[in-house]
Design a protein around this motif. Structure first.
Motif, mmCIF file in Angstrom:
data_model
loop_
_atom_site.group_PDB
_atom_site.id
_atom_site.type_symbol
_atom_site.label_atom_id
_atom_site.label_comp_id
_atom_site.label_asym_id
_atom_site.label_seq_id
_atom_site.Cartn_x
_atom_site.Cartn_y
_atom_site.Cartn_z
ATOM 1 N N TRP A 159 0.815 -1.142 -0.027
ATOM 2 C CA TRP A 159 -0.078 -0.029 0.039
ATOM 3 C C TRP A 159 0.893 1.183 0.165
ATOM 4 O O TRP A 159 0.514 2.130 -0.503
ATOM 5 C CB TRP A 159 -1.293 0.072 1.285
ATOM 6 N N SER B 166 -0.186 21.279 -9.911
ATOM 7 C CA SER B 166 0.109 19.653 -9.893
ATOM 8 C C SER B 166 -1.056 18.778 -9.637
ATOM 9 O O SER B 166 -1.120 17.665 -10.558
ATOM 10 C CB SER B 166 1.139 19.358 -8.630
ATOM 11 N N VAL B 167 -1.781 19.250 -8.850
ATOM 12 C CA VAL B 167 -3.122 18.412 -8.725
ATOM 13 C C VAL B 167 -3.901 18.193 -10.068
ATOM 14 O O VAL B 167 -4.478 17.420 -10.467
ATOM 15 C CB VAL B 167 -3.979 18.888 -7.522
ATOM 16 N N HIS C 42 -5.286 11.093 -14.624
ATOM 17 C CA HIS C 42 -6.068 9.929 -14.063
ATOM 18 C C HIS C 42 -7.587 9.894 -14.546
ATOM 19 O O HIS C 42 -7.986 8.840 -14.879
ATOM 20 C CB HIS C 42 -6.288 10.065 -12.423
ATOM 21 N N ASN D 108 -2.380 16.059 -12.805
ATOM 22 C CA ASN D 108 -2.444 14.572 -12.387
ATOM 23 C C ASN D 108 -4.110 14.210 -12.499
ATOM 24 O O ASN D 108 -4.168 13.151 -12.710
ATOM 25 C CB ASN D 108 -2.105 14.338 -10.928
ATOM 26 N N LEU D 109 -4.880 15.029 -12.082
ATOM 27 C CA LEU D 109 -6.518 14.696 -12.303
ATOM 28 C C LEU D 109 -6.589 14.677 -13.731
ATOM 29 O O LEU D 109 -7.374 13.606 -14.066
ATOM 30 C CB LEU D 109 -7.334 15.763 -11.815
ATOM 31 N N LEU E 238 0.350 3.922 -3.071
ATOM 32 C CA LEU E 238 -0.055 5.371 -2.668
ATOM 33 C C LEU E 238 1.234 6.196 -3.194
ATOM 34 O O LEU E 238 0.688 7.295 -3.828
ATOM 35 C CB LEU E 238 -0.180 5.542 -1.155
ATOM 36 N N THR F 190 2.125 13.922 -7.727
ATOM 37 C CA THR F 190 1.872 15.130 -6.892
ATOM 38 C C THR F 190 3.112 15.996 -6.486
ATOM 39 O O THR F 190 3.274 17.189 -6.960
ATOM 40 C CB THR F 190 1.028 15.004 -5.698
ATOM 41 N N THR G 147 3.231 5.393 -5.857
ATOM 42 C CA THR G 147 3.150 5.447 -7.199
ATOM 43 C C THR G 147 1.912 6.182 -7.787
ATOM 44 O O THR G 147 2.215 7.202 -8.608
ATOM 45 C CB THR G 147 2.928 4.262 -7.700
ATOM 46 N N TRP G 148 0.673 6.124 -7.294
ATOM 47 C CA TRP G 148 -0.212 6.905 -8.106
ATOM 48 C C TRP G 148 -0.705 8.357 -7.375
ATOM 49 O O TRP G 148 -1.365 9.062 -7.916
ATOM 50 C CB TRP G 148 -1.588 5.939 -7.815
ATOM 51 N N VAL G 149 -0.398 8.730 -6.086
ATOM 52 C CA VAL G 149 -0.742 10.082 -5.437
ATOM 53 C C VAL G 149 0.331 10.831 -5.171
ATOM 54 O O VAL G 149 0.553 11.953 -5.745
ATOM 55 C CB VAL G 149 -1.752 9.689 -4.222
ATOM 56 N N VAL G 150 1.434 10.263 -4.158
ATOM 57 C CA VAL G 150 2.381 11.090 -3.452
ATOM 58 C C VAL G 150 3.465 11.398 -4.587
ATOM 59 O O VAL G 150 3.723 12.801 -4.827
ATOM 60 C CB VAL G 150 3.242 10.388 -2.581
#
Length: 397
Positions: free
Chosen positions: A80, A111-112, A119, A115-116, A84, A92, A86-89
């Motif tokens: 986990w 940045s958000v 995704h 990334n949004l 996290l 971002t 890989t895909w979020v921290v």
């Protein structure tokens, strides 16, 4: 015994992470980036700790209860954490550091947003795939979560197979070829020439960015609402030139839209981002170029010293390093000669042979994984021969 294995494998894994960070990290990398990347690599390298312990737990009939629960907990934590990161921290943080905005909130927002968008695109493709899967299999009653896990595992296995196939052949072959001095000289000559072209292009782009920045600053009045942002960029440019006093902008050119950076805050952020990326790219290519040039000079010294070994008394004489003095100087020169001119070449060939044998053993094990009653896997044979010798088993795993 398990504790002894952890006392060996944990410092080894941490040492790999630290050495990798020291090798790849630039001098101006923020501490939070170092910590995040370090923990990410630690999660990746933790397989060195978890896989041997997990295999031993499965094989041993006496290790049950607490040990298996602990390993399961560590596997979940690693999985986990990696998910996290890989895909979020990491995405971002990467977008935040790449953004050229002037406040933390704006950089995080940029940045958000990026990334949004990414995704949403990937999620849309995945949704289309699920819809098509349901349409073509009308009696489908499986769970979405199971389907997603199957796709994830398939992607991981296929990607791992491709990367493993490349490494199994290229790593031993590359080490064997690099052990030959004439071949390595040709490779380094090609790399130096190729990197010189990239460095020249990066120098040109950095010069262009500097000229554009200075022109934008000169045409902006002190009462301009965007002047505070321009002052930040000017300070950043002054700091860059002060840190690298050897850099001299040459032949800076204006592009078609290079004088449109003073329209709003976003355009100023773009100018700041362009300047920083141009500097980072120039520094990266310069570092790689100097590394290849230094390696080429050292290799040339090695060849010359080997050819003149009788005249120099088997002592290494460097063409770009001061002569060693003192009582230990001659002994160190002899030791360096033996290492550079004799031992290192032979050890590289030995390592290539060992890695080649390991590659052949892996391919043989994969090719004979389906037939029953036939065990041609070297690793399986070693594991079965260990028996209940825990420490030896952990090392082999």
């Amino acid at each position: 015994m398990m504790l002894v294995f952890y006392l060996i494998s944990l410092p080894l894994t941490m040492g790999m992470v630290i050495l990798t960070l020291r090798y790849f990290a630039g001098p101006a990398v923020p501490i939070h980036v170092l910590l995040t990347v370090g923990y990410t690599w630690f999660c990746s390298f933790s397989i060195i700790i978890l896989v041997p312990a997990d295999i031993w737990t499965v094989i041993s009939l006496t290790m049950v209860g607490h040990s298996s629960k602990a390993i399961s907990l560590f596997w979940s934590l690693t999985y986990w954490s990696t998910f996290l990161l890989t895909w979020v921290v990491v995405p971002t943080l990467q977008g935040y550091e790449d953004a050229g905005d002037f406040t933390m909130a704006e950089r995080l927002k940029t940045s958000v947003h990026a990334n949004l968008v990414f995704h949403l695109c990937v999620g849309s493709l995945g949704l289309v795939g699920v819809i098509l899967f349901i349409i073509f299999r009308r009696n489908w009653s499986g769970g979405i979560l199971g389907f997603a896990m199957a796709c994830s595992n398939t992607f991981g296995l296929v990607t791992g197979a491709f990367l493993l196939g490349f490494g199994l052949s290229e790593i031993p072959k590359g080490i064997w070829k690099n052990a030959d001095w004439s071949t390595r000289q040709k490779v380094l000559s090609h790399k130096v020439a190729k990197m010189a072209v990239k460095l020249d292009g990066a120098h040109q782009e950095f010069s262009n960015a500097i000229v554009v920045t200075q022109a934008t600053s000169s045409q902006m009045t002190k009462r301009d609402p965007l002047r505070p942002y321009m002052n930040i960029i000017d300070s950043m440019l002054e700091k860059m030139l002060k840190e690298d006093s050897s850099f001299k902008p040459q032949g800076g050119r204006f592009g078609e839209n290079d004088m449109d950076y003073d329209t709003d805050e976003k355009s100023m952020a773009s100018l700041r981002r362009r300047l920083r990326i141009a500097r980072d790219q120039y520094c990266r290519y310069r570092s790689e170029y100097m590394s290849f040039v230094l390696e080429a000079l050292e290799l040339e010294d090695t060849i010359k010293n080997y050819e003149r070994r009788d005249a120099t008394g088997w002592k290494f004489v460097s063409s770009f390093r001061p002569v060693r003095t003192g009582k230990l100087g001659p002994y160190l020169d002899t030791t360096e000669f033996v290492w550079r001119c004799i031992l290192r070449k032979q050890l590289q060939k030995l390592l290539a042979v060992i890695l080649g044998c390991m590659s052949a053993a892996i391919l043989l094990a994969e090719a004979t994984i389906l037939p029953r009653g036939v065990d041609l896997s070297l690793f399986s044979i070693l594991i079965n021969s260990v028996g209940r010798q825990e420490l030896v088993g952990q090392v082999i795993y």
